[in-house]
Design a protein around this motif. Sequence first.
Motif, PDB file in Angstrom:
ATOM      1  N   LEU A 476       0.715  -1.142   0.017  1.00 20.16           N
ATOM      2  CA  LEU A 476       0.215   0.056   0.097  1.00 20.16           C
ATOM      3  C   LEU A 476       0.709   1.210   0.082  1.00 20.16           C
ATOM      4  CD1 LEU A 476      -1.652   0.396   3.547  1.00 20.16           C
ATOM      5  CD2 LEU A 476       0.463  -0.736   3.263  1.00 20.16           C
ATOM      6  N   ALA A 477       0.135   2.408  -0.296  1.00 22.74           N
ATOM      7  CA  ALA A 477       1.160   3.630  -0.651  1.00 22.74           C
ATOM      8  C   ALA A 477       0.203   4.939  -0.061  1.00 22.74           C
ATOM      9  CB  ALA A 477       1.638   3.816  -1.988  1.00 22.74           C
ATOM     10  N   TRP A 478       0.761   5.818   0.640  1.00 21.40           N
ATOM     11  CA  TRP A 478      -0.007   7.167   0.916  1.00 21.40           C
ATOM     12  C   TRP A 478       0.187   8.120   0.138  1.00 21.40           C
ATOM     13  CZ3 TRP A 478      -2.376   6.890   6.071  1.00 21.40           C
ATOM     14  CH2 TRP A 478      -3.428   7.887   6.479  1.00 21.40           C
ATOM     15  N   HIS A 479      -0.872   8.874  -0.395  1.00 23.39           N
ATOM     16  CA  HIS A 479      -0.423   9.950  -1.355  1.00 23.39           C
ATOM     17  C   HIS A 479       0.618  10.779  -0.535  1.00 23.39           C
ATOM     18  CE1 HIS A 479      -1.306  13.743  -3.830  1.00 23.39           C
ATOM     19  NE2 HIS A 479      -1.792  12.909  -4.730  1.00 23.39           N
ATOM     20  N   PRO A 480       1.376  11.569  -1.149  1.00 27.75           N
ATOM     21  CA  PRO A 480       2.519  12.677  -0.748  1.00 27.75           C
ATOM     22  C   PRO A 480       1.815  13.902   0.157  1.00 27.75           C
ATOM     23  CG  PRO A 480       2.830  12.524  -2.831  1.00 27.75           C
ATOM     24  CD  PRO A 480       1.956  11.324  -2.430  1.00 27.75           C
ATOM     25  N   ASN A 481       0.648  14.275  -0.472  1.00 29.46           N
ATOM     26  CA  ASN A 481       0.108  15.471   0.038  1.00 29.46           C
ATOM     27  C   ASN A 481      -1.302  15.502   0.481  1.00 29.46           C
ATOM     28  OD1 ASN A 481       2.446  16.826  -1.160  1.00 29.46           O
ATOM     29  ND2 ASN A 481       1.702  16.665  -3.296  1.00 29.46           N
ATOM     30  N   GLU A 482      -1.847  14.322   0.237  1.00 27.18           N
ATOM     31  CA  GLU A 482      -3.258  14.310   0.580  1.00 27.18           C
ATOM     32  C   GLU A 482      -3.736  13.145   1.315  1.00 27.18           C
ATOM     33  OE1 GLU A 482      -5.646  14.641  -2.974  1.00 27.18           O
ATOM     34  OE2 GLU A 482      -4.772  16.365  -3.617  1.00 27.18           O
TER      35      GLU A 482
END
Length: 498
Positions: A476-482
Motif C-alpha cells: 500500500l502507499a499513501w499520497h504524498p500531499n493528501e
Amino acid sequence: MNGGDEVVAASADPSLPLEWRFSQVFGERSAGEEVQEVDIISAIEFDNSGDHLATGDRGGRVVLFERTDANNSSGGTRRDLEETDYPLRHPEFRYKTEFQSHDPEFDYLKSLEIEEKINKIRWCQTANGALFLLSTNDKTIKFWKVQDKKIKKICDMNSDPSRTVGNGTVASPCFVNGGVPEVNNSPGGISSLRLPVVVTSHESSPVARCRKVYAHAHDYHINSISNNSDGETFLSADDLRINLWNMEINNQSFNIVDVKPAKMEDLSEVITSAEFHPTHCNMLAYSSSKGSIRLIDLRQSALCDSHSKLFEEPEAAGPKSFFTEIIASVSDIKFAKEGRYLLSRDYMTLKLWDINMDSGPVATFQVHEYLKPKLCDLYENDSIFDKFECCISGNGLRAATGSYSNLFRVFGVSPGSTETATLEASRNPMRRHVPIPSRPSTALSSITRVISRGSESPGVDGNSNALDYTTKLLHLAWHPNENSIACAAANSLYMYYA
C-alpha cells in the motif's frame, strides 16, 4: 470504476479522526473469478507530486496511472483552491500506460531461475515533461523514461477517393515494368507518382524506453531500492549488502554496507529493508531480521560497517518462544516526509521511532494481536514469513499497514491521538470495521512515551469473521500531499480518500 461523486472540503482540524471513503478500483475481479499468478500486484508507489501512481506485478509489468482532477474546472490551481477551502472532488486516476519491465531469466553459472516479479518501484525526478522511474526484480535494476510522443501517420496516398470499384474500395494505381506506374491519360487517371507522406498528428501516446540497466551487483535477492535526495544516486540492498549507484553509471557500484561474515555458519541476521533519508543525502537507515534499525552516515567512512545510531526494542522480560525472533524481523521501514521520524513494520506491530532518541520506539501499534495464539499455524503454512509494507501520511500524522482478509489499518501517530481504523479493500471499506477500544498509554519515563494501541480481544479478526490467510494486503502507499491511500488486493488496485 469510480466511487460516488460527493464533494468534500479540506478538514479544518487535521487531528480529527478521518472518515474513509471508496474512490476507485482498477482490475476488480468478479465473484469466483480465478486470479492469475502473473497479475498479482507486488509493488505500489506514488511519485513526489502525487499526480502519478505506478504498480508492478509478478509478471514483470509496470502499469502507470495519472491523475485526472489535478485542476478544478472553476479556475485556479489545486493548491490555491485548497488554501481557500474550496470544495474539491475526491482524487481520481486513470490508466496511462504499461510496459514489460522485466522478463524471466536464467543464471547459467548458478543454475538459478530469476523471476520477472517486480520487487520495488521508485520514482525519480521529472525532466522536460518526461517521467523517470527505477524498477527491480531479484537481480536487475532498470531505469525507465516514459514520455508522450506524437503519433505519426501516413497520408496523401497515390489514390483518388472518387474512383471506386464495385465493392466500394478505392481503386489503386497499376504498377508495371518493375514498379513504374503506368500513366493513364484518360480523365481522372494518375499522371504522376506521388510518394506517401508521413505527418505528425495532434494525438500523443506514452512510450516507455529503458535508459539504463544496473546488473550483476547482487549475489542475493534485492529487497530494496531508494533514491537519494541529491537526485544523482540511489541505493540497492539485498540480504547481506547495500550498494550505492550513480544514476549515470550502470557498470559500477560502491559497496557501502556488508554484513556477510567470514563464515556463513556465523550468519545471525540479514538486511530486510533500506531507505535513504528524505532530505540528508549522507544518511540512510536499514533494518534487520533481528528487529533492529541502524542509521548510518556516509561521511564517516567509505564502508559503513559501524552505525551512527542503533534503534531496537528493549528486551522484554520473561521467556522467549521459538517464534520471538521470527515475528521481530522488520519487513519494511519508511521515513516521514520531514525526516525526523521513522516508521517500521514487523509481523505483529507497527512502530514509530524518533531518530534523535534511540532508547526505544516513540509509539507501538498492535496490528493483529489476535494472531498470537495462532503463530504455530501461521508457521506451518509459511504465513508468518509474509512481509507487510507500511506507509506514513505526508503530514506525518497517520500511518497505515496491511493485514489478512484484505484488511488494512490506519493509526493516528501524533502525540495524544487515539485514532484507529480497520478497513477492508473493497467497495465498502467500512463493512468490517468495528470500533476497537484503545489501551491507555504507558509512560515509561518523563521523556519516553510509548503507546500500545489497536490491540483486539482474542477472536477471529475482531469482527467475528473467519480469517483468510490467502487474501493478504501486503502493499500500500499513501499520497504524498493528501489523505488518499492506494492498496493492492491480489490483482486489484483499490483507492480510498478521506
